[in-house]
Design a protein around this motif. Structure first.
Motif, PDB file in Angstrom:
ATOM      1  N   VAL A  86      14.018  -6.782   4.589  1.00  0.00           N
ATOM      2  CA  VAL A  86      13.071  -6.457   5.655  1.00  0.00           C
ATOM      3  C   VAL A  86      13.414  -7.304   6.871  1.00  0.00           C
ATOM      4  N   LEU A  87      13.814  -6.656   7.961  1.00  0.00           N
ATOM      5  CA  LEU A  87      14.192  -7.371   9.172  1.00  0.00           C
ATOM      6  C   LEU A  87      12.981  -7.732  10.020  1.00  0.00           C
ATOM      7  N   ARG A  88      11.951  -6.883   9.984  1.00  0.00           N
ATOM      8  CA  ARG A  88      10.776  -7.152  10.806  1.00  0.00           C
ATOM      9  C   ARG A  88       9.580  -6.356  10.286  1.00  0.00           C
ATOM     10  N   SER A  89       8.383  -6.911  10.483  1.00  0.00           N
ATOM     11  CA  SER A  89       7.139  -6.217  10.154  1.00  0.00           C
ATOM     12  C   SER A  89       6.306  -6.072  11.423  1.00  0.00           C
ATOM     13  N   PHE A  90       5.655  -4.908  11.583  1.00  0.00           N
ATOM     14  CA  PHE A  90       4.829  -4.621  12.758  1.00  0.00           C
ATOM     15  C   PHE A  90       3.411  -4.313  12.271  1.00  0.00           C
ATOM     16  N   ASN A  91       2.431  -5.070  12.767  1.00  0.00           N
ATOM     17  CA  ASN A  91       1.098  -5.015  12.163  1.00  0.00           C
ATOM     18  C   ASN A  91      -0.044  -4.845  13.165  1.00  0.00           C
ATOM     19  N   SER A  92       0.169  -4.156  14.262  1.00  0.00           N
ATOM     20  CA  SER A  92      -0.882  -4.041  15.285  1.00  0.00           C
ATOM     21  C   SER A  92      -1.863  -2.899  15.035  1.00  0.00           C
ATOM     22  N   HIS A  93      -1.453  -1.882  14.278  1.00  0.00           N
ATOM     23  CA  HIS A  93      -2.366  -0.760  14.026  1.00  0.00           C
ATOM     24  C   HIS A  93      -3.477  -1.183  13.071  1.00  0.00           C
ATOM     25  N   LEU A  94      -4.626  -0.539  13.208  1.00  0.00           N
ATOM     26  CA  LEU A  94      -5.798  -0.893  12.414  1.00  0.00           C
ATOM     27  C   LEU A  94      -5.999   0.012  11.213  1.00  0.00           C
ATOM     28  N   SER A  95      -5.238   1.103  11.144  1.00  0.00           N
ATOM     29  CA  SER A  95      -5.425   2.045  10.045  1.00  0.00           C
ATOM     30  C   SER A  95      -4.093   2.714   9.708  1.00  0.00           C
ATOM     31  N   MET A  96      -4.126   3.678   8.816  1.00  0.00           N
ATOM     32  CA  MET A  96      -2.927   4.315   8.274  1.00  0.00           C
ATOM     33  C   MET A  96      -1.974   4.806   9.368  1.00  0.00           C
ATOM     34  N   ILE A  97      -0.681   4.562   9.162  1.00  0.00           N
ATOM     35  CA  ILE A  97       0.352   5.092  10.063  1.00  0.00           C
ATOM     36  C   ILE A  97       0.612   6.546   9.677  1.00  0.00           C
ATOM     37  N   SER A  98       0.453   7.451  10.632  1.00  0.00           N
ATOM     38  CA  SER A  98       0.600   8.880  10.338  1.00  0.00           C
ATOM     39  C   SER A  98       1.967   9.439  10.734  1.00  0.00           C
ATOM     40  N   ASP A  99       2.643   8.809  11.714  1.00  0.00           N
ATOM     41  CA  ASP A  99       3.967   9.314  12.106  1.00  0.00           C
ATOM     42  C   ASP A  99       4.735   8.235  12.863  1.00  0.00           C
ATOM     43  N   ILE A 100       6.058   8.269  12.733  1.00  0.00           N
ATOM     44  CA  ILE A 100       6.963   7.357  13.439  1.00  0.00           C
ATOM     45  C   ILE A 100       8.115   8.190  13.995  1.00  0.00           C
ATOM     46  N   LYS A 160       0.841  -1.194   0.000  1.00  0.00           N
ATOM     47  CA  LYS A 160       0.000   0.000   0.000  1.00  0.00           C
ATOM     48  C   LYS A 160       0.880   1.250   0.000  1.00  0.00           C
ATOM     49  N   PRO A 161       0.301   2.423  -0.315  1.00  0.00           N
ATOM     50  CA  PRO A 161       1.077   3.666  -0.339  1.00  0.00           C
ATOM     51  C   PRO A 161       1.809   3.932   0.970  1.00  0.00           C
ATOM     52  N   ILE A 162       3.026   4.439   0.862  1.00  0.00           N
ATOM     53  CA  ILE A 162       3.816   4.820   2.037  1.00  0.00           C
ATOM     54  C   ILE A 162       3.237   6.103   2.616  1.00  0.00           C
ATOM     55  N   SER A 163       2.962   6.115   3.918  1.00  0.00           N
ATOM     56  CA  SER A 163       2.384   7.294   4.557  1.00  0.00           C
ATOM     57  C   SER A 163       3.400   8.078   5.389  1.00  0.00           C
ATOM     58  N   CYS A 164       4.449   7.416   5.887  1.00  0.00           N
ATOM     59  CA  CYS A 164       5.504   8.106   6.629  1.00  0.00           C
ATOM     60  C   CYS A 164       6.729   7.199   6.682  1.00  0.00           C
ATOM     61  N   LEU A 165       7.898   7.792   6.840  1.00  0.00           N
ATOM     62  CA  LEU A 165       9.135   7.020   6.877  1.00  0.00           C
ATOM     63  C   LEU A 165      10.220   7.810   7.599  1.00  0.00           C
ATOM     64  N   ILE A 166      11.234   7.070   8.129  1.00  0.00           N
ATOM     65  CA  ILE A 166      12.254   7.722   8.945  1.00  0.00           C
ATOM     66  C   ILE A 166      13.498   6.848   9.005  1.00  0.00           C
ATOM     67  N   PHE A 167      14.678   7.504   9.104  1.00  0.00           N
ATOM     68  CA  PHE A 167      15.928   6.800   9.381  1.00  0.00           C
ATOM     69  C   PHE A 167      16.049   6.533  10.880  1.00  0.00           C
ATOM     70  N   ASP A 168      16.879   5.555  11.247  1.00  0.00           N
ATOM     71  CA  ASP A 168      17.263   5.430  12.644  1.00  0.00           C
ATOM     72  C   ASP A 168      18.308   6.506  12.933  1.00  0.00           C
ATOM     73  N   ASN A 169      18.796   6.570  14.177  1.00  0.00           N
ATOM     74  CA  ASN A 169      19.698   7.655  14.575  1.00  0.00           C
ATOM     75  C   ASN A 169      21.019   7.655  13.816  1.00  0.00           C
ATOM     76  N   ASN A 170      21.496   6.478  13.371  1.00  0.00           N
ATOM     77  CA  ASN A 170      22.765   6.381  12.647  1.00  0.00           C
ATOM     78  C   ASN A 170      22.586   6.253  11.135  1.00  0.00           C
ATOM     79  N   GLU A 171      21.315   6.295  10.687  1.00  0.00           N
ATOM     80  CA  GLU A 171      20.983   6.195   9.264  1.00  0.00           C
ATOM     81  C   GLU A 171      21.432   4.858   8.661  1.00  0.00           C
ATOM     82  N   ASP A 172      21.395   3.802   9.482  1.00  0.00           N
ATOM     83  CA  ASP A 172      21.721   2.456   9.011  1.00  0.00           C
ATOM     84  C   ASP A 172      20.466   1.634   8.717  1.00  0.00           C
TER      85      ASP A 172
END
Length: 592
Positions: free
Chosen positions: A97-111, A64-76
């Motif tokens: 892909v190291l891991r998937s997290f699927n507990s939210h029921l709707s669009m992710i707005s921020d990380i 599905k469309p990407i709604s938000c994205l972010i680097f970790d602190n070291n950009e790795d």
């Protein structure tokens, strides 16, 4: 002051994806990396100095469309959320892909990542906030209290608390371990768009769709200052590295605000297509602004020394802020002397953690107020020492024998306003009015160009849904809604419904009625399609078109139900509003 064209430079412009770009993020550590996400679920990493060579790497996994994205602190590593409610975690080097997290029921707005790594927090359209660890599949804690979409989440600088902003107009501070709310800050009149922490002091700045920026004391949770309403919605705010001023980025401009006293030091116009991220590149001392339009991404740079108060007028700005910075520094020292405990110490005491929001704290105030308090204290001290002070409380039953004439000034006081001051006030109001009119005209022209171009009706509706001016939205909405059966589809319906809800929740009767009218038309046009689509078992969705229709139907149903909730809470003395409200409530109950 330099002209905007001389101060704003285009760092790069590139075609990021073959389809529409839906999210952009600038890497904070290097100031050179950029993340882009598309409506096909792809994520790409770019070096903004070498975009002509193509992306550094491409990450896949989302559907599905990407709604938000972010680097970790070291950009790795990269975290990206999608409209489906899932979050994926990639290793940049292996592209896996190291891991998937699927507990939210709707669009992710921020990380947002914690400053210590491993843990991150996510906010969603489902109104929930979740705490995660990248080494575990399940969420650690869920925080529930917001009544609408969570638009912004972040850890406090010491990682002891979580702060969230929402479309319900509130900012909440959460205890990480217990999941309880420490405080709710109210003051904005529309959805929260962003917030940022002062680099040194216990202060937080927030921005909202109400087109204001507010400064809060993070100890007392009180609002200290608020900017006037601007012509466009504020999308991002950021403190400069020294914490002297706040840069507020809107759709077509950046304003530099200072405090003590509140002052707009600078204003630079530009034409960002859709401002999605903003940061200060510390090494190069410039502001980077990332914007997106269709499949293109543009990054602009503005050197800090071309902005007031950082350029030639920086000396003036320093003198204006001198009292404030001296006060906040002395306040910090005094707190240390008194044994004032920070949030990190509170983490070791459960009782203190729960009572943190209830204890009195000294909030940062103006230097002038400190002087007045000091003079008042000295005066009371001198009165006490001379034996002339009347201590209220010890002899409360004794009359003070004060006469009204003691409080009346013998000579009339007149306030004289100079001609220059009068002219400046008039010009300021005139400029604000011109800004509003100019912004409204640009909105009309943009949407008109989309509407009359072939196969661009979707972009016209998206632009209409993102307008900051509700009055303009109503004017255009009354015209385009006539063509709902001719040009609209389920996706356009879903894009428009949040705007209609904001109109219905406004305080203006005309806007409320306009939102209701448009909601009626969309309900009549799409409720049969939504009901029919949702009645079909999703397991039989073997083609992309049917899967997309199913997803859009779910989205529209949720938005109609959200409007139903808003209507149920509505109270009005206007007969026409009440009549339309009752009609819509009965119709929308079919989705429950």
């Amino acid at each position: 002051m330099n002209s905007p064209s001389k101060r704003t430079t285009k760092v790069c412009e590139f075609s990021a994806h073959k389809t529409d770009v839906t999210a952009v993020h600038l890497g904070r550590k290097s100031g050179q990396l950029c993340l882009t996400g598309s409506d096909r679920g792809k994520v790409k990493i770019w070096n903004i100095s070498e975009t002509s060579y193509g992306p550094i790497t491409a990450l896949t996994g989302h559907k599905k469309p990407i709604s938000c994205l972010i680097f970790d602190n070291n950009e790795d590593f990269v975290l990206a959320g999608s409209e489906s409610g899932s979050i994926k975690y990639w290793d940049c080097q292996s592209e896996k892909v190291l891991r998937s997290f699927n507990s939210h029921l709707s669009m992710i707005s921020d990380i947002s990542y914690s400053h210590r790594g491993h843990q991150f927090v996510s906010g969603s359209m489902d109104t929930n906030i979740k705490l995660w660890d990248t080494r575990q599949k399940k969420d650690i804690q869920t925080y529930k209290s917001h009544t609408k979409q969570v638009s912004r989440v972040s850890f406090t600088p010491d990682d002891q608390f979580i702060v969230s902003g929402s479309d319900d107009k509130t900012i909440k501070i959460w205890d990480i371990r217990t999941g309880k709310i420490l405080n709710t800050m109210k003051g904005h009149r529309d959805a929260i768009t962003d917030f940022t922490f002062h680099p040194e002091e216990s202060l937080i700045v927030t921005s909202s769709k109400d087109k204001t920026v507010k400064l809060w004391d993070f100890d007392s949770f009180k609002c200290l200052e608020s900017t006037p309403i601007t012509s466009t919605r504020i999308r991002h705010v950021v403190f400069d590295p020294e914490g002297r001023c706040v840069l507020a980025g809107a759709q077509d401009n950046i304003k530099v605000w200072g405090w003590e006293p509140r002052k707009n030091y600078d204003h630079i116009d530009s034409r960002w297509n859709d401002l999605d991220d903003m940061m200060i590149q510390s090494d190069y001392r410039q502001v980077l602004v990332a914007s997106m339009y269709q499949h293109n991404v543009t990054i602009h740079g503005i050197p800090l020394n071309t902005l007031s108060p950082y350029g030639s007028s920086s000396g003036i700005a320093k003198s204006n802020l001198k009292n404030y910075m001296m006060h906040t520094a002395s306040s910090t020292k005094n707190k240390a002397k008194r044994g004032h405990r920070s949030a990190s110490v509170l983490a070791n005491n459960d009782h203190d953690r729960h009572s943190y929001a209830e204890r009195p704290h000294k909030s940062p105030t103006m230097a002038k107020q400190m002087v007045r308090d000091d003079m008042s204290a000295q005066k009371k001290k001198s009165q006490k020492s001379s034996g002339k002070a009347h201590l209220i409380g010890t002899e409360l039953t004794q009359p003070l024998k004060l006469k009204p004439v003691d409080f009346i000034c013998n000579e009339p006081y007149t306030y004289k306003l100079s001609d220059d001051r009068t002219i400046n006030n008039l010009l300021s109001d005139h400029n604000d009015f011109i800004d509003v009119v100019d912004n409204r005209l640009k909105n009309y022209v943009t949407i008109r160009e989309y509407w009359y171009k072939e196969n661009r009706k979707k972009q016209a509706i998206e632009a209409l849904a993102n307008l900051d001016d509700k009055a303009t939205s109503c004017d255009i909405l009354r015209q385009v809604i006539k063509y709902v059966n001719q040009f609209f589809n389920l996706e356009m319906c879903g894009n428009l419904l949040p705007l209609l809800q904001s109109l219905i929740e406004s305080k203006n009767d005309e806007q409320i009625l306009c939102g209701m009218m448009a909601t009626k038309e969309l309900y009549r046009a799409f409720s049969p399609i939504i009901n029919q689509t949702l009645a079909i078992d999703s397991n039989y969705n073997v083609d992309l078109a049917r899967a997309s229709r199913q997803s859009n139907s779910h989205k529209c149903r949720q938005l109609f139900l959200s409007i139903h909730s808003s209507l149920s809470r509505m109270t009005s003395s206007n007969f026409e509003i009440n009549e339309n409200s009752q009609y819509l409530i009965k119709k929308l109950e079919h989705f429950i």
